[in-house]
Design an enzyme around this catalytic site. Sequence first.
Site, short mmCIF file in Angstrom:
data_model
loop_
_atom_site.label_atom_id
_atom_site.label_comp_id
_atom_site.label_asym_id
_atom_site.label_seq_id
_atom_site.Cartn_x
_atom_site.Cartn_y
_atom_site.Cartn_z
N LYS A 185 0.88 -1.16 0.00
CA LYS A 185 0.00 0.00 0.00
C LYS A 185 0.91 1.20 0.00
O LYS A 185 1.76 1.33 0.88
CB LYS A 185 -0.87 0.00 1.26
CG LYS A 185 -1.99 1.02 1.19
CD LYS A 185 -2.88 0.87 2.40
CE LYS A 185 -4.06 1.84 2.30
NZ LYS A 185 -4.91 1.79 3.49
N HIS A 188 1.61 5.97 3.05
CA HIS A 188 0.52 6.90 3.37
C HIS A 188 1.00 8.01 4.30
O HIS A 188 1.78 7.76 5.21
CB HIS A 188 -0.60 6.10 4.05
CG HIS A 188 -1.87 6.85 4.18
ND1 HIS A 188 -2.05 7.84 5.11
CD2 HIS A 188 -3.04 6.74 3.50
CE1 HIS A 188 -3.29 8.32 5.00
NE2 HIS A 188 -3.89 7.67 4.05
N HIS A 191 0.43 7.10 7.85
CA HIS A 191 1.08 5.87 8.33
C HIS A 191 0.08 4.92 9.00
O HIS A 191 0.39 4.28 10.00
CB HIS A 191 2.20 6.18 9.34
CG HIS A 191 3.13 7.24 8.89
ND1 HIS A 191 3.97 7.09 7.83
CD2 HIS A 191 3.35 8.49 9.35
CE1 HIS A 191 4.67 8.20 7.67
NE2 HIS A 191 4.31 9.06 8.56
#
Length: 596
Positions: A185, A188, A191
């Site tokens: 993923k 981000h 996190h």
Amino acid sequence: MDYSSSRPRPENGTIHPAPGRAERRRKAGRGRRKGRSRPSEWCHSMAACSFRRSIASQLSKVLDLPPENLIKAISAVPVSKKRHVADFQLSIASIAEDGSSNCLTENLQLQAQKLAERLKCDAVVSEISAGPGTVNFTINRELLAKTVLQQVLKDGSEYGVKSELFSTVPRQKAVIEFSSPNIAKKFHIGHLRSTIIGLLGVGFQLFGNREKLKSSPLQHLFEVYVEINKAAEDEDTKKLAKDFFRRMEEHDEQTLSLWKQFRDFSIEEYIRIYERLGVHFDEYSGESFYQEKSQEVLKMLEDKGLLQKTTKGTGIVDLSEKKDLSSFSTVMRSDGTSLYITRDLAAAIDRMNKYSWDTMIYVTDKSQSNHFQHLFQILKLMGYDWAERCQHVSFGLVQGMKTRRGEVIFLEDVLNEVRSRMLQNMASAKTTKEIEDPVETAEKVGLAALIIQDFRGLLSSDYQFSWDRALQSRGDTGVFLQYTHARLHSLEQMHGNEQLTDVNVACLQEPDAISVLQHLLRYDEVLYRSSQDLQPKHIVSYLLTLSHLAAVAHKTLPVKGSAPQLAQARLCLFQAARSVLANGMKLLGITPVTQM
């Protein structure tokens, strides 16, 4: 003994900076022997220490207390706009708490007045006065200048770190788990972690393409994740995801091989992004790494009588005091597979066995506070006393962060955006032609902007992000810190980076010079405070104030055109300010720039 008298001091305010400071710089803490140092070893290395000890020495005779008991009650006074402020103050309340005051019910102001009257000025302290509940001490101005500047320039990157405030803090081994992005993923900005292993495995079997996986692994795995998320509401898809995860825990070779590819590609990408942040990890081992060991944890819980089965077949641990299941944690699915917390239990135990750490700190978003509370409770129930030395440092959410293309999801988007905006700002200011590597400079300044915006408040506080506010070149921003550092560096370059020797700094008596010196005195206290509560905001606030004070002094205390002796003294002051500014920025993960 008056400690300050035991230090060899140059005559007439002359200082002799140690040569080769840049070559001697190294990470703070390296090269010191393990264990606690004697207070005297620490005091010799810090200007504020010698002053505190001198004050404590005189106080100890009056209060009949060992100087060591008074050191932490004596603090440097923050710089004030009122200009004339003392350098150190003793809090009467803090020594009263220790039982050192005979009249605890007396008015604190009166106690301060009485104590101040019993103290005398000496070669170190030139003025003593009483404040509201404090006794204030002003250091001899010539001694202040020469001691502070000599120590900053001599200690370089270790200034502040070698303070006696840290003398009671033993050298320890800490394991810090942070960031923890999901495998495959994209990294981000928040996190956030979640278990997506099964979904991703099934998703690749349904939507994956091995050619795309080889050519653009992270992007393709993210596309797969998006597709499988759409289908995740379907019960059959959920079942397939659970089956995939179960096969992993059963060591199915094909399943594990596919997951290993995902993991290796993901880590490769993360390393690249972490490099942009200047972050290096000693070990990459996410919670999925502990799937096998999590089964051992479940067996341990069962053997200790801590694992209970519900009517649905899930495994839980009772965390309630009365053992009435009013509080519990689920550690096993009904099919016998592990959960996130089970794998974290296995990881904690493994890391203690592997590293024999003194403390372990988990840095994650605050929504996981309950998870870590349960984790530490279960470890205690299992008989691991070291669970007391585990700590969760939580951070809040960043709100309103958008790029020009829309809502931001990924950290790399943010890094690219801030670099792009900084390049544009630099081009508008027409400074890019003068800079050796504008792109690299924009990256470093942009990252400073993000870090200062993020660290200005309590870590656990949510905040509204603003590109305009973060990238201002004036005000309390990372850009302003970088600008100040570059400006001070330029000042040194302009004067040929002269080797300052036999500089008479006694002439630094102007209010703006004194303000900078007073602020430099406080650096060790700020470092100590941040080390105790693990909040970087204290260092951020200190560096912003230092930059503002240096900016004012740069205007009012010119080097160019001043008499040679005065010019050298001022240059020495600005070198010290830049050195401490650079040290503090590096502690926050910021690389100081020399051109802007």
